[in-house]
Scaffold this active site. Structure first.
Site, PDB file in Angstrom:
ATOM      1  N   ASP A 174       0.818  -1.212   0.000  1.00 30.75           N
ATOM      2  CA  ASP A 174       0.000   0.000   0.000  1.00 30.75           C
ATOM      3  C   ASP A 174       0.855   1.266   0.000  1.00 30.75           C
ATOM      4  OD1 ASP A 174       0.974  -0.376   2.563  1.00 30.75           O
ATOM      5  OD2 ASP A 174      -0.961  -0.602   3.511  1.00 30.75           O
TER       6      ASP A 174
ATOM      7  N   ASN B  26      -7.611  -2.821  14.145  1.00 29.27           N
ATOM      8  CA  ASN B  26      -8.981  -3.180  13.772  1.00 29.27           C
ATOM      9  C   ASN B  26      -9.003  -4.372  12.808  1.00 29.27           C
ATOM     10  OD1 ASN B  26      -7.995  -2.036  11.452  1.00 29.27           O
ATOM     11  ND2 ASN B  26      -9.380  -0.268  11.454  1.00 29.27           N
TER      12      ASN B  26
ATOM     13  N   HIS C 183      -7.114  -4.627  10.079  1.00 32.09           N
ATOM     14  CA  HIS C 183      -6.813  -4.327   8.680  1.00 32.09           C
ATOM     15  C   HIS C 183      -5.502  -4.971   8.238  1.00 32.09           C
ATOM     16  CE1 HIS C 183      -4.745  -0.233   9.698  1.00 32.09           C
ATOM     17  NE2 HIS C 183      -3.803  -1.030   9.248  1.00 32.09           N
TER      18      HIS C 183
ATOM     19  N   GLU D 157      -9.609  -1.717   5.310  1.00 28.52           N
ATOM     20  CA  GLU D 157     -10.253  -1.426   6.579  1.00 28.52           C
ATOM     21  C   GLU D 157     -11.519  -2.281   6.738  1.00 28.52           C
ATOM     22  OE1 GLU D 157      -8.632   0.277   8.622  1.00 28.52           O
ATOM     23  OE2 GLU D 157      -8.226   2.349   8.048  1.00 28.52           O
TER      24      GLU D 157
HETATM   25  C1  GLP Z   1      -0.365   0.555   8.615  1.00 24.92           C
HETATM   26  C2  GLP Z   1      -0.042  -0.244   7.358  1.00 24.92           C
HETATM   27  C3  GLP Z   1      -0.302  -1.707   7.552  1.00 24.92           C
HETATM   28  C4  GLP Z   1       0.348  -2.167   8.850  1.00 24.92           C
HETATM   29  C5  GLP Z   1      -0.293  -1.461  10.002  1.00 24.92           C
HETATM   30  C6  GLP Z   1       0.209  -1.907  11.365  1.00 24.92           C
HETATM   31  O1  GLP Z   1      -1.686   0.927   8.705  1.00 24.92           O
HETATM   32  N1  GLP Z   1      -0.774   0.198   6.215  1.00 24.92           N
HETATM   33  O2  GLP Z   1       0.191  -2.431   6.441  1.00 24.92           O
HETATM   34  O3  GLP Z   1       0.201  -3.551   8.996  1.00 24.92           O
HETATM   35  O4  GLP Z   1      -0.015  -0.076   9.831  1.00 24.92           O
HETATM   36  O5  GLP Z   1       1.350  -1.208  11.705  1.00 24.92           O
HETATM   37  P1  GLP Z   1       2.279  -1.497  12.922  1.00 24.92           P
HETATM   38  O6  GLP Z   1       3.090  -2.688  12.550  1.00 24.92           O
HETATM   39  O7  GLP Z   1       3.102  -0.252  13.053  1.00 24.92           O
HETATM   40  O8  GLP Z   1       1.394  -1.753  14.090  1.00 24.92           O
END
Ligand code: GLP
Length: 243
Positions: free
Chosen positions: A67, A136, A138, A143
């Site tokens: 993404d 959540n 995702h 989402e």
């Molecule tokens: C962002 C990214 C996701 C990632 C998520 C969790 O929203 N788009 O791909 O998995 O954060 O991030 P973290 O590993 O910092 O908790």
């Protein structure tokens, strides 16, 4: 789904890096799907070490990131392209032309998403997709919603995600409200999947993904339908699960 609960972040990073390195060793021209967020930073550091020690080479590897924020240039220090360059691509022997991140600077969402999906298809798909996990549920930036989106598409980020990701920006107002992300279908088409999650704030969602119903309200729950998923969590994130 194979759940591996390890003692700490160091061990999680090592185990995950070993799985990715094995994929590259087995097929030096493999295609990796990559993720951003704080969870994979340690495993990228381990891969850099392995590459700099001459244990693996990314010379013929192709990558596709999950993404990108819409509206950020690749040079912006919060763009996911910048993150990947900084944590991995600039430090290993990969051919930068073979690294792909959705083009957040392309304002034409339909164009940016269609091109990305076509590139993945033309490349023959993804061998190993790395995922983090949002609070959540995702994955990528898919989402919670009423259905599972099939392909790369434009998303409106939820307030919860904007707040969670604001820790990395100067102010919450700087967090983009939109992103381009691979769809759930794009992710599920990968031949194998590796998800990493750390910390007690992820314990409930890791539990729900493992044991709850498959529902688009918890996007990662669909991974139960994939035949080859490994989930590695530290003991805080795995606190509500049995191994
Ligand atoms: C962002 C990214 C996701 C990632 C998520 C969790 O929203 N788009 O791909 O998995 O954060 O991030 P973290 O590993 O910092 O908790």
């Amino acid at each position: 789904m194979d759940l591996i609960i390890v003692d700490n972040y160091e061990e999680l990073s090592q185990r995950a890096a070993d799985i990715i390195a094995s994929c590259v060793e087995a097929d030096p021209a493999c295609t990796l799907g990559l993720a951003t967020g704080t969870s994979p930073i340690g495993l990228y550091a381990k891969l850099v070490e392995k590459c700099q020690a001459g244990e693996i080479s990314f010379k013929d590897v192709t990558t596709f990131n999950l993404d990108e924020y819409r509206g950020l240039n690749p040079e912006h220090n919060q763009s996911y392209r910048y993150f990947m360059n900084h944590h991995l691509f600039d430090k290993v022997d990969i051919n930068k032309e073979a690294t792909h991140v959705p083009d957040g600077a392309d304002p034409d969402a339909e164009h940016a998403c269609a091109i990305y999906e076509q590139l993945i298809e033309r490349n023959g798909g993804i061998d190993l997709q790395l995922l983090g996990l949002g609070h959540n549920g995702h994955i990528g930036f898919n989402e919670p919603q009423d259905d599972f989106p099939a392909k790369t598409h434009l998303v409106q980020l939820t307030q919860r995600t904007i707040e969670a990701n604001s820790r990395l920006f100067d102010s919450i107002d700087d967090v983009p409200r939109e992103a381009y992300t691979m769809g759930i279908g794009t992710i599920m088409a990968a031949r194998s999947i590796l998800l990493v999650a750390t910390g007690s704030s992820k314990a409930q969602i890791v539990h729900d993904v493992m044991y709850g119903l498959v529902t688009p309200q918890v996007p990662a729950s669909i991974l139960k339908f994939h035949p080859n998923v490994t989930i590695i969590v530290d003991k805080e994130a795995g606190a509500l699960c049995q191994q």
